[in-house]
Design a protein around this motif. Structure first.
Motif: not given
Lengths: 286, 279
Positions: A36, A217, A219, A237-238, A241, A253, A261, B98, B101-105, B108-111, B216, B220
Motif C-alpha cells: 500500500v 469494493e 466488482l 480500476i479493473a 489494471a 492505477l 484506499v 490490507p 484494500v479492495a481486491p481489484v486494487v 493492480g498494486i501487485w501487478r 476480482d 485485475a
C-alpha cells in the motif's frame, strides 16, 4: 496475553523469545503494509520516475497524475457513485437486516428456524449464479446502469450478513430487558426502539461499517449491472489494471487506487475497535 | 422479518430460480429471455466442455493451496502481533489495512510490484540472485502470484479472528499448565490447540465461503492468463455469459457451482463439528 511464549517471562530465554516475537510481529506488519505504501509513493511519481531500474525511493513528488487522470476518466462521478451505492446498500441492509435479525432472535414464529438456516446457506451462493439473471431482469425492466439496481443487488449478500450478525447480537442480550419494558406498558416496537436500539448501537455501527466496505469494493455486480452512468470505482480500476494493450498505466492505477484506499483506511483506523469487534463477532458467531 | 423476506425473495430467490430455469432452456438472444425447454442439454454440453473442467481444476488448485496457507499464516501472525507490549494496539490496527484494500486494487498494486521489468519484487529477488521471474508469463508463477495476492489481502482477516480467539482463551488453564511445569510445546499442542480447534475450523469455513467467490483478484491481476492458467470458474462463467453471450450454458455452470458449493460447505460444517467433538 494467554499465549505460550509470554507465559514464562521470568526466565531469560522467555524474555528473549518475547522480544523476538515483538520484532518479528512488527516486521511482518510492515511487510504487509508495504504494497500500500508503494502504491501511494508511486502515485506521486512522474512517468519517468516510475519506470526505472532500480526502483526509485526518492524523487520529486508531483500530483500531475491525479490532475491528468481526474480530467480524463470521469473518476469524480465514479467516486460519487461508489459512495451512493455503498451508503445506500449499507443503510438499506442495516434497516431491513436488523429488524429481521431481531425477529429471528426474539419472536417465536413457525418457520423461523428454517428461515435462519436458509439465510446461513445464502452466504454460500456464488454471486456469479445471481449476476446472469440479475442482468437479464434488469435489462427487461430497463434498470441497467442505475444506482438502485446495484443497491438491491448488494443487498443479496449484505442483508443475510447483517441479519445473522444482529441475530447473534440480540441473542446475547437478556430477554428481561424488553420484557420489563413491555410490562411497564411499552409496545414491542417501543421496547425495541427505546431499550434495545441504544444498547445495540456499537454492534450496529460495526456491522454498518463492514457492510459499507463490502459494498465499496464489490466488482462483479458493478461490472455486470452498470456501464457508464452508475459505474463504480472498482470497475474503473479493473479497467486500468487489465489494460494490457497500452502497457501498464501505473500512474493512473496508483492514483485511483490511492483515492479509493486512503479514505477507507483512515475510516477503518478511526473505527478499528468497532471493526475488529464486528469482524470477530461475525466470525465466531456467524 | 417481512421486509427482509420480501427483499431476499426478490433479489436472491428469484434470480436463483431464474438461473435454474435458463439452465434448462435455450436462450433467445433476440428477446433476451429463456426460450424453449431443452432438459439437460446445457448440462451435457458443459460437462463435455474441457474448458469447464480446466477452470474447475484451476479453482481447486487455488483453493487447496490458498485456504490452508492463509489459515496457518493468520494464526501464526496473530500469535506474533499479540505479544504484549506498548505498541500492540497500533500494530493490530495497522494490520487491518490490507483487508480494507479492495481486491481489484490489490490485484493492480501487485501487478505493478511483480512486473518483470520494472517491478520491485524482481529487483529484490535479483538482489539475492534469483530471477528475473516472469510472474505473469509463466502458468505456475501466475498461479503463485494470484495466491500471493489473495493471501496478502485475506490473511489480516484471519489474523483478526485469531486475535479475538486468542484473547478469549481462558488464562487460568495456562497458569495451571505453567505451574505443572509443562513446556511450551506441550502447552501449545495439548492445551492451546484443542481450545482453538473450533475457531480454526470456523475460520476455515468462513474463508472457504469467501474464496469460492474469488473473481476480482484474477480479473485485475491476470485476467485468467497466461493461457487459461488462472482462469477460475467464476471468471470463466462471467466470460461465457457476458462476452460470448452463452447465457444458457453459463447458467448451467452457475447451477453446478451453486450445488458444489452447497455440498462442500455442508461437508465442511459436518467435518468441523466432528473435529470439535474429537478434541
Amino acid at each position: 496475553m494467554t499465549t505460550v511464549a509470554t507465559s514464562a517471562p521470568s526466565r531469560p530465554s522467555g524474555q528473549l523469545g518475547h522480544r523476538i516475537r515483538i520484532v518479528s510481529g512488527v516486521a511482518v506488519t510492515l511487510l504487509f503494509l508495504f504494497p500500500v505504501f508503494w502504491m501511494v509513493l508511486t502515485s506521486f511519481k512522474q512517468q519517468v520516475d516510475i519506470f526505472t531500474s532500480p526502483p526509485k525511493f526518492f524523487f520529486t513528488p508531483t500530483v500531475s497524475t491525479y490532475v491528468e487522470y481526474f480530467r480524463r476518466a470521469d473518476i469524480e462521478r465514479r467516486l460519487i457513485n461508489t459512495v451512493i451505492v455503498a451508503a445506500g446498500s449499507g443503510l438499506l441492509s442495516i434497516v431491513v437486516g436488523t429488524m429481521a435479525g431481531y425477529a429471528l432472535a426474539r419472536i417465536r414464529l413457525r418457520g423461523a428456524a428454517t428461515f435462519g438456516v436458509l439465510i446461513l446457506l445464502s452466504r454460500g451462493v456464488p454471486p456469479i449464479a445471481l449476476a446472469v439473471p440479475m442482468f437479464l431482469v434488469a435489462r427487461q425492466l430497463g434498470l441497467t446502469d442505475k444506482h438502485i439496481t446495484l443497491i438491491l443487488a448488494y443487498s443479496t449478500f449484505l442483508v443475510p450478513y447483517v441479519m445473522w450478525l444482529m441475530r447473534s447480537f440480540f441473542l446475547s442480550l437478556p430477554r428481561e430487558l424488553e420484557e420489563s419494558a413491555m410490562i411497564d406498558g411499552c409496545s414491542r416496537y417501543g421496547a425495541f426502539f427505546k431499550i434495545i436500539m441504544p444498547i445495540s448501537l456499537p454492534g450496529l455501527i460495526s456491522t454498518l461499517i463492514f457492510s459499507m466496505i463490502l459494498a465499496w469494493e464489490e466488482l462483479l455486480f458493478a461490472l455486470v449491472l452498470t456501464n457508464r452512468v452508475a459505474s463504480t470505482i472498482p470497475v474503473a480500476i479493473a479497467g486500468i489494471a487489465g489494460d494490457t494493450i497500452n502497457g501498464a498505466n501505473w500512474g493512473a492505477l496508483t492514483a485511483v487506487g490511492t483515492i479509493t484506499v486512503v479514505p477507507v483506511v483512515i475510516f477503518a483506523l478511526l473505527v478499528q475497535k468497532w471493526l475488529i469487534r464486528g469482524l470477530a463477532d461475525g466470525a465466531t458467531k456467524g | 422479518m417481512m421486509p427482509s423476506i420480501v427483499l431476499l425473495l426478490v433479489t436472491l430467490a428469484y434470480p436463483i430460480f431464474y438461473t435454474i430455469d435458463i439452465s434448462f432452456s435455450t436462450f433467445d438472444l433476440s428477446t433476451f429471455g429463456a426460450g424453449e425447454w431443452v432438459g439437460l442439454a446445457n448440462y451435457e454440453e458443459v460437462l463435455n466442455d474441457y474448458r469447464f473442467w480446466d477452470a474447475l481444476k484451476v479453482t481447486l488448485v487455488y483453493l487447496v493451496i490458498a485456504l490452508p496457507l492463509q489459515v496457518a499464516l493468520g494464526f501464526a501472525i496473530a500469535f506474533l502481533i499479540n505479544a504484549e507490549w506498548g505498541g500492540r494496539g497500533l500494530i493490530r490496527a495497522l494490520f487491518i489495512i490490507p483487508m480494507v484494500v479492495a481486491p481489484v486494487v490489490a490485484g493492480g498494486i501487485w501487478r505493478m510490484i511483480l512486473d518483470p521489468l520494472w517491478g520491485l519484487m524482481n529487483y529484490a529477488l535479483q538482489g539475492i540472485g534469483v530471477g528475473p521471474l516472469d510472474w505473469f508469463g509463466d502458468p505456475n508463477l501466475a498461479m503463485a502470484a494470484v495466491i500471493i495476492i489473495d493471501t496478502w489481502r485475506w490473511t489480516p482477516f484471519i489474523v483478526l479472528i485469531a486475535t479475538a480467539a486468542l484473547l478469549a482463551l481462558p488464562k487460568d488453564v495456562f497458569e495451571a499448565a505453567k505451574i505443572d511445569g509443562a513446556n511450551w510445546w506441550s502447552t501449545l499442542w495439548s492445551i492451546a490447540l484443542p481450545l482453538l480447534i473450533p475457531i480454526i475450523t470456523a475460520t476455515f469455513v468462513i474463508r472457504w465461503l469467501g474464496a469460492v467467490k474469488m473473481f476480482d483478484i484474477v480479473l485485475a491481476a491476470t485476467y485468467g492468463g497466461p493461457g487459461k492458467a488462472t482462469n477460475v470458474l467464476n471468471l470463466f462463467i462471467y466470460e461465457e455469459a457476458f462476452r460470448s453471450l452463452r447465457f444458457a450454458e453459463s447458467s448451467a455452470m452457475a447451477v453446478i457451482v451453486l450445488v458444489l458449493t452447497m455440498v462442500l460447505t455442508a461437508i465442511f460444517l459436518y467435518g468441523s463439528r466432528k473435529l470439535e467433538e474429537r478434541f
